[in-house]
Design a protein around this motif. Structure first.
Motif, short mmCIF file in Angstrom:
data_model
loop_
_atom_site.label_atom_id
_atom_site.label_comp_id
_atom_site.label_asym_id
_atom_site.label_seq_id
_atom_site.Cartn_x
_atom_site.Cartn_y
_atom_site.Cartn_z
N GLY A 94 -60.22 33.39 -116.31
CA GLY A 94 -61.44 32.16 -116.02
C GLY A 94 -61.14 31.02 -116.61
O GLY A 94 -62.15 30.36 -116.92
N LYS A 95 -59.78 30.78 -117.02
CA LYS A 95 -59.52 29.26 -117.80
C LYS A 95 -58.82 28.39 -117.03
O LYS A 95 -58.41 28.66 -115.83
CB LYS A 95 -58.36 29.93 -118.98
CG LYS A 95 -58.94 31.05 -119.85
CD LYS A 95 -59.94 30.66 -120.93
CE LYS A 95 -60.46 31.54 -121.56
NZ LYS A 95 -61.46 31.15 -122.73
N GLN A 96 -59.06 27.24 -117.43
CA GLN A 96 -58.63 25.98 -116.74
C GLN A 96 -57.06 26.18 -116.45
O GLN A 96 -56.49 25.46 -115.61
CB GLN A 96 -58.92 24.54 -117.51
CG GLN A 96 -60.32 24.22 -117.27
CD GLN A 96 -60.50 22.92 -117.97
OE1 GLN A 96 -59.68 22.39 -118.43
NE2 GLN A 96 -61.46 22.58 -117.76
N GLU A 97 -56.38 26.78 -117.32
CA GLU A 97 -54.82 26.98 -117.26
C GLU A 97 -54.44 28.02 -116.12
O GLU A 97 -53.10 28.20 -115.84
CB GLU A 97 -54.16 27.28 -118.70
CG GLU A 97 -54.24 26.26 -119.60
CD GLU A 97 -55.78 26.19 -120.42
OE1 GLU A 97 -56.63 27.04 -120.09
OE2 GLU A 97 -55.92 25.44 -121.36
N GLY A 98 -55.39 28.65 -115.60
CA GLY A 98 -55.25 29.76 -114.44
C GLY A 98 -54.64 29.03 -113.42
O GLY A 98 -54.75 28.03 -113.10
N CYS A 99 -53.77 29.92 -112.68
CA CYS A 99 -53.22 29.45 -111.30
C CYS A 99 -53.96 28.95 -110.62
O CYS A 99 -53.71 28.06 -109.48
CB CYS A 99 -52.23 30.45 -110.95
SG CYS A 99 -53.10 31.94 -110.30
N HIS A 101 -56.98 27.66 -111.45
CA HIS A 101 -57.84 26.60 -112.52
C HIS A 101 -59.17 27.26 -112.74
O HIS A 101 -60.23 26.51 -113.05
CB HIS A 101 -57.78 25.29 -112.19
CG HIS A 101 -56.57 24.68 -111.77
ND1 HIS A 101 -55.52 24.68 -112.61
CD2 HIS A 101 -55.99 24.30 -110.64
CE1 HIS A 101 -54.38 24.19 -112.17
NE2 HIS A 101 -54.58 23.94 -110.80
N GLY A 102 -59.22 28.45 -112.64
CA GLY A 102 -60.73 29.28 -112.95
C GLY A 102 -61.63 29.39 -111.69
O GLY A 102 -62.88 29.89 -111.87
N TYR A 103 -61.28 28.82 -110.62
CA TYR A 103 -62.04 28.68 -109.43
C TYR A 103 -61.76 29.93 -108.59
O TYR A 103 -62.59 30.02 -107.66
CB TYR A 103 -61.75 27.48 -108.65
CG TYR A 103 -62.34 26.05 -109.42
CD1 TYR A 103 -63.67 25.68 -108.74
CD2 TYR A 103 -61.35 25.47 -110.36
CE1 TYR A 103 -63.73 24.52 -109.57
CE2 TYR A 103 -61.87 24.26 -110.89
CZ TYR A 103 -63.10 23.80 -110.34
OH TYR A 103 -63.86 22.60 -111.01
N ASP A 318 -68.27 21.63 -113.87
CA ASP A 318 -66.97 21.76 -113.29
C ASP A 318 -66.97 22.34 -111.80
O ASP A 318 -66.27 22.32 -110.95
CB ASP A 318 -65.78 22.21 -114.02
CG ASP A 318 -65.28 21.34 -115.09
OD1 ASP A 318 -65.40 20.27 -115.07
OD2 ASP A 318 -64.39 21.93 -116.01
N ALA A 319 -68.13 23.48 -111.73
CA ALA A 319 -68.30 24.05 -110.62
C ALA A 319 -68.50 23.24 -109.46
O ALA A 319 -68.30 23.72 -108.64
CB ALA A 319 -69.60 25.17 -110.79
N GLY B 106 -58.62 25.72 -106.62
CA GLY B 106 -58.94 25.02 -107.69
C GLY B 106 -58.47 23.50 -107.35
O GLY B 106 -57.66 22.78 -108.16
N GLY B 107 -58.43 23.26 -106.19
CA GLY B 107 -58.11 21.83 -105.85
C GLY B 107 -56.81 21.59 -105.27
O GLY B 107 -56.32 20.42 -104.80
N GLN B 108 -55.82 22.69 -105.27
CA GLN B 108 -54.40 22.64 -104.80
C GLN B 108 -54.00 22.27 -103.32
O GLN B 108 -53.46 22.00 -102.98
CB GLN B 108 -53.71 23.96 -105.35
CG GLN B 108 -53.60 24.23 -106.55
CD GLN B 108 -53.07 25.56 -106.99
OE1 GLN B 108 -51.83 25.75 -106.78
NE2 GLN B 108 -53.65 26.76 -107.17
#
Lengths: 325, 326
Positions: A94-99, A101-103, A318-319, B106-108
């Motif tokens: 669940g991290k921002q660096e994820g492919c 981005h955690g969403y 950020d949600a 994630g916005g992609q």
């Protein structure tokens, strides 16, 4: 667009890489199971242990510019399509660096830059997108193919039939890859399908169908290549039926009360795609070399866990981003 | 200013967008040779060809889903769902996929697709061809929802919907297709999220959508004879909602009626009433009135259908109730 001739089959020199990639996926998913059980990973996870040959064989056959849509069992497809294990593991944490981005999480893995149009938590949900993406390629005259992965359970849902029907009607450059592991969650194929050969469903639309042993990565590659060449040359979509084996449960933690334990064990012994390829490569890859390979990918996986754990947590608010463009 | 019917205005927006942009194309059932079951796309096959005015099988999941997939690859498809009742067949793709793909990635990705559809009672098709289901879709984050009531609005809003990078569910009302109205010479895009004041007034604000905009204007004329000055506002886009315009109108008139053809209970009007009571509580002199269909499926027999859905006299009654003259 690569020529079909020299890439119709995997070169011997590529098989070491192929083995390495399958092993990376295996070790990655074993690590995911371990970390989930340790309580580190949130959500609902499904591994495809035993199905690595399908992901690697198919994705190797793709060209740059081709796109895939995946399923809830998506880690292997995602890695095989080129996403770095760090980015994938970071997503599972669940991290921002994820492919995504955690969403997204495990069931919604995206990597648009690498041609991954997304995993899907709705069975069959991505199939019409593949028909539509292929339509876009056809309308613009681009030599690209859109490819969907799905399981045997998906062949019962409306989107499967509607997406294949439309793809065949419009002759779009799409490939539909059935990973037939004979289980729809806990329901065996005998209880979910009135026919034994699921290729018949594609044949009913007049679609070209190909079959391969999904545990044999060379056969998978060769068949996928044939399908992609067919679709790319404007001859219409292709249904690829891969005979696969799911070694583990539907989800991590599934006690599999519905399944004969001996049968699962036997399949893992006789139908493991990594073992099978290793057997074939006995002469060229020694046990020692295999151990080295294993150490290398295991270290990559360990590093991905470290990367993920030291990743950035999204801010709760950020949600509210990315709801609209 | 040229005069167009609502139907011609929709066609004009589609045609002009398609002339300007190769990425815009239409898919839907019976839209090519037949020109659509409402005649909206008549003549477009001749101009744009069958690749871009694309007849589909009766297959809403694939129709909606393929439009989504094409939009993910940079096209701007307009998918026509023949009746909004059939949006329920496409709902998985619209709700779980189109609305969430940008978010889950994630916005992609962006999903610039329009689902055009129509509905509405007044011609006795029975329960499965005339529902008003906009409330289903305004409840889904990620979707934009438009419901235009005039030729000018439908043309300018459809243009904006096509060029919006988000999925838009675009509602048209069947009984409005033949109505005529002046439109600007050139298309003037109408921003999504901006309400329109159709008629200014002092005593009560009627917030109405679709056919009920016209019914409310009739009711306002009647009310004027009784000395009640009515303001009629059409939000035009239900998601996002121009709360500011609605609230400021109610702060002026101190009374509100919300009117739509859809079933009243749990309807779009309930949300509008909630917005108004919260943001204009101290300005309200009377409870907010709601006008909508009674809580039943749409019946077949014309007398029953007319009884279930609201008309100008229902709006008038609500107006009179809110000013204490009922």
């Amino acid at each position: 667009m690569a020529t079909a001739e020299h890439k119709a089959t995997l070169a011997k020199s590529e098989l070491g890489d192929v083995l390495r990639e399958m092993l990376l996926i295996r070790r990655f998913e074993e690590k995911v199971e371990e970390r989930f059980r340790a309580g580190e990973l949130p959500g609902f996870l499904h591994v495809a242990i035993g199905q690595e040959a399908s992901a690697v064989g198919v994705c190797r056959a793709l060209e740059d510019g081709d796109v895939i849509a995946s399923t809830h069992r998506a880690h292997g497809h995602t890695l095989a399509k080129g996403t770095h294990p760090n980015e994938l593991m970071a997503e599972l944490y669940g991290k921002q660096e994820g492919c995504s981005h955690g969403y997204g999480g495990s069931m919604h893995l995206y990597d648009v830059e690498r041609g991954n149009m997304g995993a899907n938590a709705v069975i069959g949900g991505g199939l019409p997108h593949v028909t539509g993406a292929a339509l876009a390629f056809q309308m613009r005259g681009e030599p690209r193919v859109a490819l969907a992965f799905f399981g045997d359970g998906a062949t019962n849902i409306g989107t499967f039939h509607e997406a294949l029907n439309l793809a065949q009607l419009w002759q779009v450059p799409a490939v539909f890859v059935l990973e037939d592991n004979k289980w729809a969650e806990s329901t065996p194929e005998s209880q979910h399908s009135p026919i034994r050969d699921l290729s018949d469903r594609a044949k009913a639309f007049g679609m070209k169908t190909l079959k391969a042993d999904g545990q044999d990565v060379e056969a998978v590659y060769k068949t996928a290549r044939q399908a992609l060449d067919h679709a790319r040359s404007g001859k219409g979509p292709v249904f690829v039926h891969l005979d696969c084996v799911r070694f583990h449960g539907h989800y991590i933690g599934d006690p599999q009360v519905y399944r004969d334990k001996d049968e699962a064990r036997k399949l893992a012994e006789t139908r493991d795609p990594i073992k099978l390829l290793r057997e074939k490569l006995k002469l060229s890859i020694s046990d020692e070399e295999f151990e080295e390979l294993d150490t290398e990918v295991t270290e990559m996986v360990e590093a991905s866990v470290e990367f993920a754990k030291s990743g950035t947590d999204p801010a709760p608010e950020d949600a509210l981003k990315n709801v609209y463009a | 200013m040229p005069e167009l019917t609502y139907r011609e205005a929709v066609r004009d927006a589609l045609s002009q967008a398609m002339r300007q942009d190769d990425g815009v194309f239409l898919m839907g059932e019976d839209i090519a040779e037949m020109g659509g079951s409402m005649g909206v796309t008549q003549g477009m096959l001749e101009e744009f060809g069958k690749e871009r005015v694309r007849n589909t099988p009766i297959s809403e999941m694939a129709l909606a889903g393929a439009a989504i997939g094409a939009s993910m690859q940079g096209m701007r498809p307009v998918a026509e769902i023949m009746y909004e009742d059939f949006l329920t067949l496409a709902a998985e793709q619209v709700v779980n996929q189109a609305a969430k793909i940008r978010y889950m990635s994630g916005g992609q990705l962006t999903v610039p697709v329009v689902f055009r559809t129509q509905g509405g009672a007044g011609w006795s098709p029975g329960a499965q061809h005339a529902q008003q289901l906009e409330a289903w879709f305004v409840h889904i984050p990620g979707l934009k929802v438009v419901f235009a009531s005039t030729p000018e609005d439908v043309r300018g809003l459809l243009w904006s919907a096509i060029y919006d990078d988000n999925p838009v569910v675009f509602f048209e009302h069947r009984t409005l297709y033949p109505i005529k109205g002046n439109v600007p010479q050139e298309i003037e895009p109408i921003p999504i999220g901006r309400a329109r004041v159709h008629r200014e007034g002092e005593d009560v604000t009627v917030i109405a959508t679709g056919r009920l905009v016209h019914e409310s204007l009739k009711a306002a004329e009647e009310a004027e004879r009784d000395g009640i000055s009515v303001e009629v506002v059409d939000p035009r886009t239900l998601q996002p909602l121009d709360e500011e315009s609605l609230v400021s109108s109610v702060k002026k008139t101190n009374r509100a009626v919300v009117a739509h053809e859809a079933v009243t209970r749990m309807g779009f009007g309930a949300e509008v009433a909630a917005v108004l009571q919260y943001q204009a509580f101290d300005w309200l002199d009377a409870p907010i009135e709601r006008v909508g269909a009674k809580f039943s499926p749409l019946p077949f027999a014309p007398v029953m259908e007319a009884f279930v859905v609201p008309h100008a006299e229902d709006v008038l009654t609500a107006i009179k109730r809110t000013v204490g003259k009922a």
